[in-house]
Design an enzyme around this catalytic site. Structure first.
Site, short mmCIF file in Angstrom:
data_model
loop_
_atom_site.label_atom_id
_atom_site.label_comp_id
_atom_site.label_asym_id
_atom_site.label_seq_id
_atom_site.Cartn_x
_atom_site.Cartn_y
_atom_site.Cartn_z
N CYS A 4 0.85 -1.19 0.00
CA CYS A 4 0.00 0.00 0.00
C CYS A 4 0.90 1.25 0.00
CB CYS A 4 -0.93 -0.07 1.20
SG CYS A 4 -2.33 1.05 1.18
N ASP A 7 -9.07 -3.76 -7.52
CA ASP A 7 -8.56 -2.88 -6.47
C ASP A 7 -9.21 -1.51 -6.60
OD1 ASP A 7 -7.10 -1.16 -4.82
OD2 ASP A 7 -5.22 -2.24 -5.13
N HIS A 18 -8.04 -4.71 -3.15
CA HIS A 18 -6.94 -4.15 -2.38
C HIS A 18 -6.75 -4.96 -1.09
CE1 HIS A 18 -4.21 -0.77 -1.63
NE2 HIS A 18 -4.53 -0.89 -0.35
#
Length: 235
Positions: A117, A173, A204
């Site tokens: 991330c 995502d 995600h």
């Protein structure tokens, strides 16, 4: 949250030491003479998932794994919520932190870095500056992120990047978005330094599905984990 709890396949091994300074990290000693690795977590910091993941990499063959805490200077989250995590995250000066991180990587003789991330965004910058040869980014942000000391937007430099790096994202995502995924695909097709892996049906933070009762989702997560592990450890 990308992930919080550690799956059963990650060992429950405690850290074997810590490093305090401009860069703070937990240390996980491996049993081999494998590469020294560094893990960059998401905005929630060094939670149970990342501690387990660092121990997993050590068990799989790393010589030592350093789990970095980008938010050590700001303390633990009073409440583990998205709002609190973002509030703390925005206190971090990204560019200045990555400059300190590069010095730390050099001093610690780190051979591979994996980021998740926000940590994945940092991996792009490490690739741009050709810091280490083994780089993995899980669900990063090639479109960049707002910050009071922002890094360059990866999309602006990825076409000319020569340092090979592995990028692992899901095709669903929502934080990346369809247009950004398509742009990343196009840049990867034009530049073989971008080793892009797109996990079908994954969103995600898909490594949270490692123990999903949905066997298809669990299989995708395990494949993504295996790709990153192989890149970092060789083989």
């Amino acid at each position: 949250m990308c992930h919080d709890t550690a799956p059963a396949l990650f060992p429950r091994t405690a850290s074997t030491g810590s490093i305090d300074g401009a860069i703070c990290a937990l240390c996980y000693a491996g049993a081999t003479r494998g590469p020294r690795l560094l893990v960059l977590p998401d905005i929630y910091g060094c939670n149970a998932f990342y501690r387990g993941y660092a121990a997993y990499l050590a068990e799989q063959g790393a010589g030592e794994v350093l789990l970095v805490d980008p938010f050590a200077a700001f303390g633990e989250l009073a409440t583990v919520t998205r709002e609190a995590a973002f509030q703390r995250r925005h206190r971090l000066a990204d560019r200045a932190y990555v400059e300190e991180l590069i010095d730390f990587i050099d001093g610690q003789r780190i051979e591979g870095v994996v980021g998740f991330c926000l940590g994945g965004l940092f991996v792009f910058e490490l690739a741009r500056q050709q810091v280490v040869s083994r780089l993995v980014a899980y669900y990063p942000f090639p479109q960049g992120l707002e910050n009071r000391d922002p890094l360059d937007v990866p999309f602006d430099y990825l076409p000319a990047l020569r340092s090979r790096h592995t990028v692992i994202v899901g095709d669903d995502d929502a934080l990346l978005g369809t247009q950004n995924l398509q742009r990343l695909q196009a840049q990867a097709r034009a530049n073989d330094a971008i080793d892009l892996h797109i996990m079908n049906g994954a969103g995600h933070g898909f490594l949270a599905d490692l123990e999903s009762p949905d066997t298809a989702r669990a299989a995708v997560a395990k494949r993504g984990l295996r790709i990153g592990t192989t890149t970092l450890l060789g083989g």
